[in-house]
Write a protein that holds these residues in place. Structure first.
Motif, mmCIF file in Angstrom:
data_model
loop_
_atom_site.group_PDB
_atom_site.id
_atom_site.type_symbol
_atom_site.label_atom_id
_atom_site.label_comp_id
_atom_site.label_asym_id
_atom_site.label_seq_id
_atom_site.Cartn_x
_atom_site.Cartn_y
_atom_site.Cartn_z
ATOM 1 N N ILE A 1 0.838 -1.209 0.000
ATOM 2 C CA ILE A 1 0.000 0.000 0.000
ATOM 3 C C ILE A 1 0.867 1.250 0.000
ATOM 4 O O ILE A 1 0.633 2.193 -0.757
ATOM 5 C CB ILE A 1 -0.969 0.004 1.203
ATOM 6 C CG1 ILE A 1 -2.020 -1.103 1.045
ATOM 7 C CG2 ILE A 1 -1.648 1.366 1.340
ATOM 8 C CD1 ILE A 1 -2.990 -1.206 2.212
ATOM 9 N N GLU B 1 -6.212 -0.947 15.235
ATOM 10 C CA GLU B 1 -7.440 -1.208 14.481
ATOM 11 C C GLU B 1 -7.434 -2.605 13.858
ATOM 12 O O GLU B 1 -8.472 -3.269 13.786
ATOM 13 C CB GLU B 1 -7.614 -0.140 13.395
ATOM 14 C CG GLU B 1 -8.899 -0.229 12.599
ATOM 15 C CD GLU B 1 -10.145 -0.016 13.444
ATOM 16 O OE1 GLU B 1 -10.758 -1.034 13.807
ATOM 17 O OE2 GLU B 1 -10.507 1.147 13.717
ATOM 18 N N GLY C 1 -10.361 -5.761 8.412
ATOM 19 C CA GLY C 1 -10.566 -4.472 7.763
ATOM 20 C C GLY C 1 -11.743 -3.672 8.275
ATOM 21 O O GLY C 1 -11.933 -2.520 7.897
ATOM 22 N N ILE C 2 -12.554 -4.263 9.140
ATOM 23 C CA ILE C 2 -13.728 -3.551 9.661
ATOM 24 C C ILE C 2 -13.272 -2.509 10.683
ATOM 25 O O ILE C 2 -12.565 -2.850 11.624
ATOM 26 C CB ILE C 2 -14.706 -4.530 10.350
ATOM 27 C CG1 ILE C 2 -15.148 -5.612 9.363
ATOM 28 C CG2 ILE C 2 -15.906 -3.789 10.915
ATOM 29 C CD1 ILE C 2 -16.055 -6.669 9.997
ATOM 30 N N GLY D 1 -4.904 -7.664 2.369
ATOM 31 C CA GLY D 1 -5.448 -6.351 2.039
ATOM 32 C C GLY D 1 -6.257 -5.733 3.171
ATOM 33 O O GLY D 1 -5.957 -4.633 3.632
ATOM 34 N N PRO D 2 -7.298 -6.422 3.633
ATOM 35 C CA PRO D 2 -8.130 -5.843 4.684
ATOM 36 C C PRO D 2 -7.354 -5.514 5.956
ATOM 37 O O PRO D 2 -7.541 -4.442 6.545
ATOM 38 C CB PRO D 2 -9.172 -6.947 4.938
ATOM 39 C CG PRO D 2 -9.259 -7.687 3.642
ATOM 40 C CD PRO D 2 -7.873 -7.677 3.092
ATOM 41 N N SER E 1 -5.149 -2.593 5.361
ATOM 42 C CA SER E 1 -5.968 -1.378 5.304
ATOM 43 C C SER E 1 -6.168 -0.805 6.708
ATOM 44 O O SER E 1 -6.065 0.408 6.926
ATOM 45 C CB SER E 1 -7.315 -1.710 4.655
ATOM 46 O OG SER E 1 -8.250 -0.676 4.855
ATOM 47 N N MET F 1 -2.930 0.648 8.012
ATOM 48 C CA MET F 1 -2.685 1.949 7.377
ATOM 49 C C MET F 1 -3.532 3.050 8.000
ATOM 50 O O MET F 1 -3.092 4.189 8.107
ATOM 51 C CB MET F 1 -2.980 1.878 5.873
ATOM 52 C CG MET F 1 -1.953 1.123 5.050
ATOM 53 S SD MET F 1 -0.214 1.592 5.335
ATOM 54 C CE MET F 1 -0.281 3.357 5.029
ATOM 55 N N SER F 2 -4.759 2.717 8.383
ATOM 56 C CA SER F 2 -5.587 3.772 8.977
ATOM 57 C C SER F 2 -4.944 4.271 10.267
ATOM 58 O O SER F 2 -4.945 5.466 10.548
ATOM 59 C CB SER F 2 -7.028 3.291 9.192
ATOM 60 O OG SER F 2 -7.183 2.610 10.409
#
Lengths: 434, 434
Positions: free
Chosen positions: A27, A136, A142-143, A311-312, A315, A318-319
């Motif tokens: 990413i 997170e 990813g939620i 990926g999830p 993600s 990354m947040s």
């Protein structure tokens, strides 16, 4: 808010280059401009480490310094944030996180075991040093459930949090049903597909999902993480018979985590439950996760997405990284660690309907004896089905009770063997209202 | 991170004391300790205003200063944040927000019309003054979609955002189906229940939902809000016939908003679409909202919750207030307003299956003529049902096409009347893959 003319990059040290670690690297490489626009400054990886340097990871890692040990990342002056993607509640993961905080670095981690077991101590350590731990990715892939609870629902008194938070268990349960396969066969299938943790009891024993539940409960109720207080039951005893019969009656079996604050203490339970087949939870297939949050103002919020995968999970990591880059600095569990309340674990007293599966010996009056025990325990029957097995002369009986207390069910289950009409142990599953 | 010993309260001026305004007041009164623990400082209301001071609002407002006009709130030294809950894209709401920013105050608003129309100018104004505008409540009520998009999915390139974001329309459509009632009857019912805006075309005309879609698209794609670029069709032409026949074929009709970036520009459309009855969107009942976000890393995230109402909307307003109290300061649309790209509106070119309902005159070869037109347009038929109406001699025909382009469908719809076998206009609805 206006970006400085030459904004300093946020410099990352990434510990662990498995699926998620490489997902994060990808990413950052693919979306440099996007991240810079959104974070207000560039996000850069300066150093990385992993157990096996020679492994082919199908990613260009040539621009980063390799270090031998995750703790080396915590010692570098050119690292602002240690991204811990090693896993495990002890050993190098814990050491690296502690050292990073002690050395004045922020931490982003996907490590639910570490947080579930040492979360309070780590949060206190972070806050004492004025550092952050963000996580997170530790719950439901990813939620964005941590952010939703800590920030979006911060105006609510949370009533209940529940969810399906282990994709492997949900895969096994949905695959048993769709394929008509016994637990052992699907377990083997999941192992071959690489869906299971090295220690599979973390998944199928409900431990992993319970780590996540304990983290959510802490944020939801402003309490210290109490993983020890989670009543845990895995999916090992869920049979294809129960899955089929529950389906006949309009239910699905899910490994469901539920946390709520009661007058007696904090209730946290992780167990196979029946949910209506047409409810959002009932319809959840495969590795998808779902978290349901009930707040006094917002009502019910349902979040659904991939619970695992490169990926999830990346993600979510990354947040957290972008939040740090943006300068957002919140207490680890949404309020200062020192203000989190100590709680007693409480067994659930919330009445529910129950699913009971009994096998009765072919004796006159057997069913009457069972009905008497249930009646004496104050349990009334909503629906009952008796099946005949001509070969064995045994009669499987399925009962859905009206709402009753867990205590009444326990009492009945304890008393039933004394009737002398049972073959084997009764199976009892809670039917959760969702 | 450690709270100061005497943290200064965050002081609010609340403009507008309708359902949502009073909902906010109630949360602040009921949860003072909770909010203080989570925000790190007390949250206090200092002044309020509303059109009618004498109206009974069933809340104790005695501790707050009443001012005559919302703009007065923006002028007070004892107000840090103006909470704008008046609504409307012009008039006092806009004046109050602009004056608040000019006077160095942050703004929290639930006003989707204001943002959809003046969002870019307001964001630039806010950023020039170093102030914030937060608007979680403007889109999908209690669902934390703004935060999820701006923060949780900031590591993703967003591929598509879609959702059901007007509870009134969803109520009307689901009620038409459950009651077997025509549009006009349910519209009246909704009006009597107070579900409709003063100008009901805002709801049933799809305007309100389009305001929300335009806001989401801006955040998702890093573009300037382009409400003018939304292709809007309301639910007025959805008939009970179509609802019933779509249901026969396993679909539900929803007012669905879809936004995606294409090579030709930004596609934003709000229109009644068919979705599979067993999909999360298909199952959405009544006033519940759902937003589906697809990102390149996270895959698909689904958020579901109450889209309106005092509690859910106030919950979203409170999340913004708490963020400001916590000192979180992000650009209005997730990146500096000046960096948001200008885009061209683009009509969708994404192929989809379509639902067509035609009424054919009782003439020999009528169906063959229709089939020829479709075939000539390159459209192949997946399923077809012909109904007989013995009274009129007319034959309603239902067609579900295979995937085809919007252009091909348009061409077919334009050409069909030339066959001379159609009674009335054909109905055409897109079947959205969700």
């Amino acid at each position: 808010m206006t970006a400085p003319i030459t904004p300093a990059p946020l410099r990352l040290g990434i510990a662990g280059l498995g699926t998620v670690g490489i997902g994060v690297v990808r990413i950052i490489q693919a979306h440099a401009d996007l991240l810079s626009a959104r974070a207000g400054r560039p996000v850069r990886i300066t150093a990385i480490c992993a157990r096996d340097r020679k492994k082919n990871r199908d990613a260009d890692l040539s621009g980063y310094d390799w270090v031998d040990c995750a703790t080396d990342l915590a010692r570098r002056d050119d690292v602002d944030v240690v991204v811990e993607l090693i896993g495990g509640d002890e050993g190098i993961a814990r050491q690296a996180v502690e050292l990073a905080l002690d050395n004045g670095k922020d931490v982003v981690t996907a490590n639910k075991a570490l947080l579930a077991i040492h979360g309070q101590a780590l949060a206190e350590r972070a806050e004492a040093k004025g550092r952050l731990i963000r996580f997170e990715a530790a719950v439901a892939g990813g939620i964005p459930v941590i952010k939703t609870m800590t920030e979006s629902l911060a105006g609510n008194r949370i009533r209940r949090v529940m969810g399906v938070m282990n994709g492997t268990c949900n895969y096994i349960l949905t695959r048993m049903q769709s394929g008509g396969l016994p637990y052992a066969a699907v377990f083997e299938e999941a192992r071959k597909l690489g869906y299971l943790e090295a220690d599979p009891t973390l998944d199928v024993g409900g431990i992993d999902a319970s780590h996540k539940l304990a983290i959510l409960a802490s944020i939801a109720f402003g309490t210290r993480i109490a993983f020890d207080g989670v009543e845990i039951e895995g999916i090992e005893r869920v049979s294809i018979d129960d899955i089929n019969r529950a389906a006949d009656m309009g239910y699905r079996i899910k490994l469901l985590g539920v946390a709520q604050m009661t007058g007696r203490g904090l209730e946290q339970r992780m167990s196979p439950c029946l949910v209506p087949a047409d409810s959002p939870l009932g319809q959840l297939e495969g590795g998808t996760n779902m978290v349901v949050i009930e707040g006094d103002a917002v009502g019910q919020i349902v979040l659904r997405g991939a619970g695992a995968g490169a990926g999830p999970t990346a993600s979510a990591v990354m947040s957290d990284i972008i939040e740090i880059a943006r300068g957002v600095r919140l207490p680890v569990f949404g309020q200062p660690a020192g203000s989190l309340a100590r709680t007693q674990p409480a067994r659930t007293a919330v009445p529910a309907a129950y699913y009971l599966r009994l096998t009765l010996a072919d004796k006159p009056g057997a069913l009457a004896k069972v009905a008497t025990v249930l009646g004496d325990a104050g349990i009334s029957i909503d629906r009952m089905r008796q099946y005949d097995d001509e070969d064995t002369g045994e009669a499987p009986v399925l009962i859905v009770t009206h709402k009753t207390t867990p205590d009444a069910i326990d009492h009945a289950i304890e008393t039933l063997p004394s009737t002398g009409v049972l073959v084997g142990d009764p199976v009892e599953l809670r039917i959760e209202e969702v």
